[in-house]
Design an enzyme around this catalytic site. Structure first.
Site, PDB file in Angstrom:
ATOM      1  N   VAL A  68     -21.361 -12.564  -7.096  1.00 42.09           N
ATOM      2  CA  VAL A  68     -20.398 -12.028  -9.019  1.00 42.09           C
ATOM      3  C   VAL A  68     -18.949 -11.984  -7.896  1.00 42.09           C
ATOM      4  CG1 VAL A  68     -19.765 -10.078  -9.263  1.00 42.09           C
ATOM      5  CG2 VAL A  68     -22.497 -10.482  -9.238  1.00 42.09           C
ATOM      6  N   ALA A 113     -15.404 -10.834  -4.239  1.00 41.44           N
ATOM      7  CA  ALA A 113     -16.715 -11.179  -4.831  1.00 41.44           C
ATOM      8  C   ALA A 113     -17.664 -10.662  -3.740  1.00 41.44           C
ATOM      9  CB  ALA A 113     -16.905 -12.987  -4.506  1.00 41.44           C
ATOM     10  N   LYS A 114     -19.131 -10.770  -3.802  1.00 43.94           N
ATOM     11  CA  LYS A 114     -20.441 -10.480  -3.070  1.00 43.94           C
ATOM     12  C   LYS A 114     -21.604 -11.152  -3.434  1.00 43.94           C
ATOM     13  CE  LYS A 114     -20.393  -6.899   0.136  1.00 43.94           C
ATOM     14  NZ  LYS A 114     -19.592  -6.928   1.081  1.00 43.94           N
ATOM     15  N   GLY A 115     -22.526 -11.624  -2.364  1.00 43.71           N
ATOM     16  CA  GLY A 115     -23.672 -11.668  -3.107  1.00 43.71           C
ATOM     17  C   GLY A 115     -24.830 -10.955  -1.900  1.00 43.71           C
TER      18      GLY A 115
END
Ligand code: GLU
Length: 424
Positions: A68, A113-115
């Site tokens: 995201v 952001a992040k995953g």
């Protein structure tokens, strides 16, 4: 049922709603324009991927993963990837939003952001983890890259996993691209000091908070929940600095000693047995009790939502330093604020990790590497400045340090977003 499903059933807000509410409260405080507020409330981009990974028995299993990007107004996306069975899209969205504020607060030129991948790395072999990581990297490679979005470690992801991400992305392009990911081993373009950066940054802001309280560091007592990358190094660095570590826990249980835990021995025990449990230099305690331990500084360094309205009245620390992301629920925040406990919010207290990730990325782009002293000095400068700006805003508005930090960060992101305008 995951913790988040459970919250939904119990009618509690989930972590994404919690992240949005934190923004809403500060939006009102700083008079954020309604359209911009609406813009910042949503992630810019959400990618969900199905990841087939080969298992050791020759079969392949399907995993679900996410990347995201919340806001890219101030620069490329930045944020870790977590491998955990409880990962949900809402959690990744919240974590991406928090990365936007974190990068803005320490004033590094990144968006948020992040995953995450839903998996249990503790039940997977190294080979299976490698297969999963490489295929996940391939699936998200359409949106990552050194100028676009740069992943990093998070819960249960390691420098080795970052090496596989770097290698997979590089092999697909035909040349080495170390700047695509941070938190790599030093031998392939990682930065000196990155491993301890989250903990070191946390210690620097605790030092500042102690000074603001007129307290001396020598002998000040510290309890730490979580003994992974953040918690373990926080214990080590803070003990070296003169703090007394009185309680520590990991996901299996904890250990307490009001006279101070021998951290060196505890770390050796953790490496030998995989847990702090069974360490003979203290009494047995558990994960929940550690939070309520009598101490000057409490460091939640594990997962989200551990300090709730239920246990907040029993917290006895004077300073809470959120080395984890999102450990305090909003209702608990209010209780702690009313009780005069200073909470150093995650976007400040754990920003050391992403700050040294930024230094790593700069070094990779320049192919010029700095000494660890230089890294630590620059980290200290950034953390101290972020603490002071946060403290100033908190005082000015008569609000918590979290809201103070949000005032600084949201204003920066809003300004960048507004200046760039809409296209098309
Ligand atoms: N996962 C860490 C965080 O939540 C580090 C992110 C990074 O270095 O990009 O801040």
């Amino acid at each position: 049922m995951t913790t988040q499903d459970l919250s939904a059933v119990q009618g509690q807000e989930n972590v994404w709603q919690m992240a949005q509410r934190q923004l809403d409260e500060v939006g009102m405080l700083i008079g954020l324009n309604e359209s911009l507020h609406g813009f910042l409330r949503q992630p810019k981009r959400v990618l969900e991927v199905s990841v087939p990974a080969r298992m050791d028995d020759g079969s392949f299993r399907m995993f679900t993963g996410y990347r995201v990007q919340h806001n890219l107004s101030r620069g490329p996306g930045k944020g870790g990837i977590r491998f955990h069975p409880d990962v949900t899209l809402d959690e990744v969205k919240a974590l991406a939003m928090w990365m936007t504020w974190k990068c803005a607060l320490v004033n590094i030129p990144f968006g948020g952001a992040k995953g995450g991948v839903i998996c249990n790395p503790k039940e997977m072999s190294l080979q299976e983890l490698e297969n999963l990581t490489r295929r996940f990297t391939t699936e998200i490679s359409i949106i990552i890259g050194p100028e676009k979005d740069i992943p990093a470690p998070d819960v249960y992801t390691t420098p080795q996993i970052m090496a596989w991400i770097m290698d997979t992305f590089s092999m697909q392009h035909g040349y080495s691209i170390p700047g695509v990911v941070t938190g790599k081993p030093v031998s392939i373009g990682g930065s000196a000091g990155r491993d301890k950066a989250t903990a070191r940054g946390c210690m620097y802001v605790v030092d500042e908070a102690m000074e603001a309280h007129g307290r001396t560091i020598e002998g000040a007592t510290v309890a730490i929940q979580g003994f992974g990358n953040a918690g373990m190094y926080a214990a080590q660095l803070m003990a070296e600095q003169g703090y007394k570590i009185v309680a520590v826990s990991d996901s299996h249980g904890g250990v307490a000693n009001e006279h101070g835990i021998d951290v060196k021995r505890l770390i050796a025990h953790k490496f030998e047995t995989g847990s702090v449990v069974g360490f003979t230099g203290g009494e047995r305690t558990d994960n929940k009790e550690v939070l309520e331990f009598e101490c000057d500084v409490l460091v939640p360094a594990a997962l989200e939502k551990v300090i709730t309205a239920e246990n907040a009245p029993r917290i006895r620390a004077k300073i809470v330093a959120e080395a984890a992301n999102g450990p305090t629920m909003p209702d608990a925040d209010d209780i702690l604020f009313d009780r005069g406990i200073m909470v150093l919010p995650d976007i400040l207290a754990n920003a050391g990790g992403v700050t040294v990730s930024y230094f790593e990325w700069v070094q990779d782009l320049q192919a010029n590497f700095w000494e660890e002293d230089e890294i630590n000095d620059q980290l200290k400068r950034k953390m101290t400045r972020a603490f002071r700006e946060t403290y100033e805003q908190a005082k000015r508005h008569g609000v918590s340090m979290r809201k103070g930090a949000y005032c600084v960060a949201v204003a920066r992101v809003a300004e960048a977003t507004k200046l760039r305008g809409l296209y098309p």
